[in-house]
Design a protein around this motif. Sequence first.
Motif, mmCIF file in Angstrom:
data_model
loop_
_atom_site.group_PDB
_atom_site.id
_atom_site.type_symbol
_atom_site.label_atom_id
_atom_site.label_comp_id
_atom_site.label_asym_id
_atom_site.label_seq_id
_atom_site.Cartn_x
_atom_site.Cartn_y
_atom_site.Cartn_z
ATOM 1 N N GLU A 271 28.694 34.816 32.701
ATOM 2 C CA GLU A 271 29.110 33.769 31.777
ATOM 3 C C GLU A 271 30.617 33.585 31.921
ATOM 4 O O GLU A 271 31.391 34.542 31.787
ATOM 5 C CB GLU A 271 28.753 34.157 30.339
ATOM 6 C CG GLU A 271 28.958 33.045 29.351
ATOM 7 C CD GLU A 271 28.465 33.401 27.958
ATOM 8 O OE1 GLU A 271 28.532 32.524 27.092
ATOM 9 O OE2 GLU A 271 28.032 34.555 27.741
ATOM 10 N N LYS B 48 38.811 29.636 39.650
ATOM 11 C CA LYS B 48 37.469 29.057 39.595
ATOM 12 C C LYS B 48 36.497 29.932 40.384
ATOM 13 O O LYS B 48 36.781 30.344 41.507
ATOM 14 C CB LYS B 48 37.485 27.645 40.170
ATOM 15 C CG LYS B 48 36.200 26.902 39.930
ATOM 16 C CD LYS B 48 36.444 25.413 39.989
ATOM 17 C CE LYS B 48 35.173 24.657 39.753
ATOM 18 N NZ LYS B 48 34.985 24.244 38.408
ATOM 19 N N THR C 22 31.025 27.274 39.272
ATOM 20 C CA THR C 22 31.141 26.178 38.308
ATOM 21 C C THR C 22 31.945 26.548 37.074
ATOM 22 O O THR C 22 32.035 25.767 36.133
ATOM 23 C CB THR C 22 29.733 25.718 37.868
ATOM 24 O OG1 THR C 22 29.037 26.840 37.316
ATOM 25 C CG2 THR C 22 28.942 25.151 39.034
ATOM 26 N N GLY C 23 32.521 27.736 37.051
ATOM 27 C CA GLY C 23 33.262 28.182 35.869
ATOM 28 C C GLY C 23 34.603 28.789 36.228
ATOM 29 O O GLY C 23 34.998 28.840 37.395
ATOM 30 N N TRP C 24 35.291 29.263 35.199
ATOM 31 C CA TRP C 24 36.625 29.844 35.349
ATOM 32 C C TRP C 24 36.643 31.263 34.801
ATOM 33 O O TRP C 24 36.094 31.531 33.738
ATOM 34 C CB TRP C 24 37.647 28.998 34.592
ATOM 35 C CG TRP C 24 37.797 27.639 35.177
ATOM 36 C CD1 TRP C 24 37.030 26.540 34.884
ATOM 37 C CD2 TRP C 24 38.716 27.228 36.168
ATOM 38 N NE1 TRP C 24 37.442 25.478 35.637
ATOM 39 C CE2 TRP C 24 38.479 25.860 36.427
ATOM 40 C CE3 TRP C 24 39.746 27.878 36.843
ATOM 41 C CZ2 TRP C 24 39.224 25.141 37.351
ATOM 42 C CZ3 TRP C 24 40.492 27.152 37.772
ATOM 43 C CH2 TRP C 24 40.228 25.804 38.018
ATOM 44 N N ALA D 96 33.343 26.477 25.307
ATOM 45 C CA ALA D 96 32.178 26.154 26.140
ATOM 46 C C ALA D 96 32.143 27.075 27.355
ATOM 47 O O ALA D 96 33.186 27.413 27.932
ATOM 48 C CB ALA D 96 32.252 24.701 26.585
ATOM 49 N N THR D 97 30.949 27.494 27.725
ATOM 50 C CA THR D 97 30.782 28.405 28.854
ATOM 51 C C THR D 97 29.729 27.869 29.821
ATOM 52 O O THR D 97 28.953 26.975 29.492
ATOM 53 C CB THR D 97 30.350 29.806 28.387
ATOM 54 O OG1 THR D 97 29.088 29.720 27.740
ATOM 55 C CG2 THR D 97 31.375 30.413 27.442
ATOM 56 N N VAL D 98 29.730 28.418 31.018
ATOM 57 C CA VAL D 98 28.716 28.138 32.028
ATOM 58 C C VAL D 98 28.249 29.473 32.590
ATOM 59 O O VAL D 98 28.964 30.469 32.522
ATOM 60 C CB VAL D 98 29.239 27.237 33.168
ATOM 61 C CG1 VAL D 98 29.607 25.859 32.665
ATOM 62 C CG2 VAL D 98 30.408 27.864 33.883
ATOM 63 N N ILE D 99 27.060 29.479 33.142
ATOM 64 C CA ILE D 99 26.530 30.679 33.800
ATOM 65 C C ILE D 99 26.560 30.419 35.303
ATOM 66 O O ILE D 99 26.027 29.416 35.777
ATOM 67 C CB ILE D 99 25.080 30.985 33.360
ATOM 68 C CG1 ILE D 99 24.977 31.114 31.847
ATOM 69 C CG2 ILE D 99 24.553 32.229 34.081
ATOM 70 C CD1 ILE D 99 25.687 32.304 31.257
ATOM 71 N N PHE D 100 27.203 31.310 36.048
ATOM 72 C CA PHE D 100 27.227 31.214 37.504
ATOM 73 C C PHE D 100 26.921 32.590 38.064
ATOM 74 O O PHE D 100 27.621 33.560 37.773
ATOM 75 C CB PHE D 100 28.590 30.719 38.005
ATOM 76 C CG PHE D 100 28.662 30.598 39.497
ATOM 77 C CD1 PHE D 100 28.037 29.543 40.135
ATOM 78 C CD2 PHE D 100 29.315 31.545 40.258
ATOM 79 C CE1 PHE D 100 28.071 29.428 41.510
ATOM 80 C CE2 PHE D 100 29.362 31.448 41.632
ATOM 81 C CZ PHE D 100 28.746 30.384 42.268
ATOM 82 N N LYS E 237 33.974 27.236 30.794
ATOM 83 C CA LYS E 237 33.607 25.961 31.401
ATOM 84 C C LYS E 237 34.844 25.187 31.846
ATOM 85 O O LYS E 237 34.833 24.524 32.870
ATOM 86 C CB LYS E 237 32.798 25.113 30.421
ATOM 87 C CG LYS E 237 32.288 23.821 31.012
ATOM 88 C CD LYS E 237 31.393 23.089 30.050
ATOM 89 C CE LYS E 237 30.834 21.837 30.688
ATOM 90 N NZ LYS E 237 29.930 21.135 29.770
#
Length: 75
Positions: free
Chosen positions: A19, A46, A49-51, A11-15, A22
């Motif tokens: 990318e 971090k 919102t992601g790593w 799972a990933t997030v975009i910040f 998560k």
Amino acid sequence: MTIFAMPVFDATVIFEGQELFKGKGSASQWAERLALEIGSEVNVKKIGTGWALYGQVDGIDHVWGIYGQRLKQIA
């Protein structure tokens, strides 16, 4: 096979247009794999919102995220 050719199906997030992983757990697993590939210590940190993965190659600091389901240097 190089780790940079392996798909990242976590799972990933975009910040801020990047990318990132998560979860810290999946980022840590990829950090271990990357450390073996480059022969240097790799840590996770971090970013928003992601790593992301942090390490050095030939004495130069690098940050890796994800692009198109592959690890990619982002800084």
